[in-house]
Motif scaffolding. Structure first.
Motif, PDB file in Angstrom:
ATOM      1  N   LEU A  47       0.847  -1.200   0.000  1.00  0.00           N
ATOM      2  CA  LEU A  47       0.000   0.000   0.000  1.00  0.00           C
ATOM      3  C   LEU A  47       0.882   1.250   0.000  1.00  0.00           C
ATOM      4  O   LEU A  47       0.671   2.175  -0.796  1.00  0.00           O
ATOM      5  CB  LEU A  47      -0.914  -0.017   1.232  1.00  0.00           C
ATOM      6  N   ILE A  48       1.899   1.260   0.867  1.00  0.00           N
ATOM      7  CA  ILE A  48       2.821   2.412   0.946  1.00  0.00           C
ATOM      8  C   ILE A  48       3.532   2.604  -0.400  1.00  0.00           C
ATOM      9  O   ILE A  48       3.667   3.718  -0.909  1.00  0.00           O
ATOM     10  CB  ILE A  48       3.855   2.204   2.085  1.00  0.00           C
ATOM     11  N   SER A  49       3.963   1.475  -0.985  1.00  0.00           N
ATOM     12  CA  SER A  49       4.675   1.524  -2.264  1.00  0.00           C
ATOM     13  C   SER A  49       3.772   2.111  -3.363  1.00  0.00           C
ATOM     14  O   SER A  49       4.188   2.973  -4.149  1.00  0.00           O
ATOM     15  CB  SER A  49       5.128   0.109  -2.654  1.00  0.00           C
ATOM     16  N   SER A  50       2.508   1.674  -3.403  1.00  0.00           N
ATOM     17  CA  SER A  50       1.611   2.167  -4.457  1.00  0.00           C
ATOM     18  C   SER A  50       1.274   3.643  -4.236  1.00  0.00           C
ATOM     19  O   SER A  50       1.138   4.399  -5.193  1.00  0.00           O
ATOM     20  CB  SER A  50       0.338   1.315  -4.544  1.00  0.00           C
ATOM     21  N   GLN A  51       1.161   4.058  -2.974  1.00  0.00           N
ATOM     22  CA  GLN A  51       0.888   5.477  -2.701  1.00  0.00           C
ATOM     23  C   GLN A  51       2.075   6.350  -3.145  1.00  0.00           C
ATOM     24  O   GLN A  51       1.899   7.432  -3.694  1.00  0.00           O
ATOM     25  CB  GLN A  51       0.586   5.692  -1.209  1.00  0.00           C
ATOM     26  N   PHE A  52       3.288   5.835  -2.923  1.00  0.00           N
ATOM     27  CA  PHE A  52       4.497   6.544  -3.369  1.00  0.00           C
ATOM     28  C   PHE A  52       4.491   6.671  -4.907  1.00  0.00           C
ATOM     29  O   PHE A  52       4.709   7.743  -5.462  1.00  0.00           O
ATOM     30  CB  PHE A  52       5.744   5.798  -2.885  1.00  0.00           C
ATOM     31  N   LEU A  53       4.209   5.553  -5.606  1.00  0.00           N
ATOM     32  CA  LEU A  53       4.227   5.563  -7.076  1.00  0.00           C
ATOM     33  C   LEU A  53       3.117   6.446  -7.648  1.00  0.00           C
ATOM     34  O   LEU A  53       3.295   7.082  -8.682  1.00  0.00           O
ATOM     35  CB  LEU A  53       4.089   4.139  -7.625  1.00  0.00           C
ATOM     36  N   HIS A  54       1.984   6.477  -6.952  1.00  0.00           N
ATOM     37  CA  HIS A  54       0.846   7.283  -7.403  1.00  0.00           C
ATOM     38  C   HIS A  54       1.249   8.759  -7.485  1.00  0.00           C
ATOM     39  O   HIS A  54       0.753   9.523  -8.318  1.00  0.00           O
ATOM     40  CB  HIS A  54      -0.316   7.102  -6.422  1.00  0.00           C
ATOM     41  N   LYS A  55       2.175   9.142  -6.603  1.00  0.00           N
ATOM     42  CA  LYS A  55       2.634  10.528  -6.568  1.00  0.00           C
ATOM     43  C   LYS A  55       3.890  10.725  -7.426  1.00  0.00           C
ATOM     44  O   LYS A  55       4.064  11.738  -8.094  1.00  0.00           O
ATOM     45  CB  LYS A  55       2.929  10.893  -5.107  1.00  0.00           C
TER      46      LYS A  55
END
Length: 372
Positions: A47-55
């Motif tokens: 989840l943290i990884s996808s939130q980082f990539l989303h930004k």
């Protein structure tokens, strides 16, 4: 015309958003960090990884869109370059229209979407090569390649950024594999044997040489077979494949009319404290000193692009286009792959004898990715 086409197919708001995101500060990640973070692919970490990539991904992609719009010599207007720019704009729009990622379901949907983004960009390299080819046809033949420095620098930035985007997406997607191969964390192999990768890459290069020339010189590999270190095998395979392919071609062409047995290509793997160095040596006649500055350029390949000017860019089956073979981008792109994780690639040549390529790979894995 390019600006007109841009505004026709994409809204003014989207273009303004691209410029806003393109001016934000990107965040580099090291190989070590990717490895440590990915070694526990818990739902929370994903989840943290996808939130980082989303930004992060929209910032990186927006920069490339801005670059693609402002190229010199009318390169931005070439049909193939417009096509690439549209792919980047579509991906930017997909990322920005994806809602905030709050739970596991969102994360899985986001992972599917970024994997599609990665697939959309599979053929950016041959398509950009085609754009450069379209430009070369229009340029005055007397323009020296030194005058085209701006285009070389753009392509270096562009391809380096592409390596980073594909590494981040690929790593995130691979962390979802329920049965990862032993010692693998996503794309990263914690105990990669450089000898083994060099052997596989050499065999691949030899099979291409056999297909083209009907024979292929031997490749001899020296080094400690038990030595392993942390790296990305696909990156190393690509670099060694390119270098060995060039060496095999040089030897084959030098000895084509000779009765002598062509000398083998030699690969030596050395493990230092800071770097792992792989030397690839051939006796293919070398490169004249005046030609050395050109070997890392994108505009002076003599090789044939699998796409040509007559290709219909919308219907062409790009699945048949191999990623690096065939249009002479092997050396400059291999050097970018080496530099991406803090290494380098040097070519030293003895005209009349042969060429040595030194591929330096950083063992420490703690250098930040370069962020063009």
């Amino acid at each position: 015309m390019a600006a007109k086409k841009l505004y026709e197919s994409f809204s003014k708001e989207l273009i303004e958003e691209v410029h806003r995101w393109g001016s934000m500060k990107q965040t580099g990640v090291s190989l070590k960090y990717m490895m440590e973070f990915g070694s526990k692919p818990t739902p929370r970490n994903l989840l943290i990884s996808s939130q980082f990539l989303h930004k992060e991904l929209p910032m990186r992609i927006a920069r490339r869109v801005i670059d693609l719009q402002t190229l010199p010599y009318g390169l931005s207007l070439k049909p193939a370059v417009l096509k690439v720019r549209d792919w980047y704009l579509d991906s930017f729009r997909d990322l920005r229209s994806f809602p905030d990622i709050k739970d596991e379901n969102d994360e899985l949907e986001f992972t599917k979407m970024i994997n599609l983004v990665k697939v959309r960009h599979n053929n950016v390299v041959p398509m950009m090569a085609l754009g450069v080819q379209q430009l070369k046809k229009d340029l005055h033949p007397k323009i020296d390649y030194k005058d085209l420095d701006e285009i070389h620098q753009f392509l270096d930035r562009f391809y380096m950024s592409r390596i980073g985007i594909r590494m981040l997406i690929g790593q995130h997607v691979a962390l979802h594999d329920p049965n990862p191969p032993p010692d693998c964390v996503g794309y990263i192999h914690t105990k990669m044997s450089p000898l083994e990768v060099a052997r596989d890459a050499s065999e691949d290069a030899r099979s291409i040489c056999l297909r083209e020339y009907g024979s292929a010189p031997k490749v001899n590999i020296y080094g400690d077979p038990n030595f392993t270190f942390l790296y990305v095998p696909t990156h190393l395979h690509l670099m060694v494949f390119e270098l060995v392919k060039n060496s095999l071609r040089a030897v084959e062409e030098r000895f084509v009319d000779s009765d002598k047995v062509p000398p083998p290509v030699r690969i030596i793997v050395a493990d230092g404290l800071e770097d792992v160095t792989i030397k690839i040596s051939d006796e293919g006649g070398g490169i004249p000193r005046s030609g050395l500055p050109k070997i890392f350029t994108y505009l002076y390949s003599t090789a044939r692009n699998p796409l040509d000017e007559h290709s219909d860019l919308d219907t062409i089956d790009l699945a048949t286009v191999s990623t690096l073979a065939g249009y002479g981008y092997g050396l400059p792109i291999s050097r970018l792959y080496a530099r991406y994780f803090g290494g380098d690639l040097q070519i030293i040549s003895m005209e009349g004898y042969g060429t040595d390529a030194y591929l330096h790979l950083s063992r420490l894995g703690d250098s930040q990715e370069p962020l063009p």
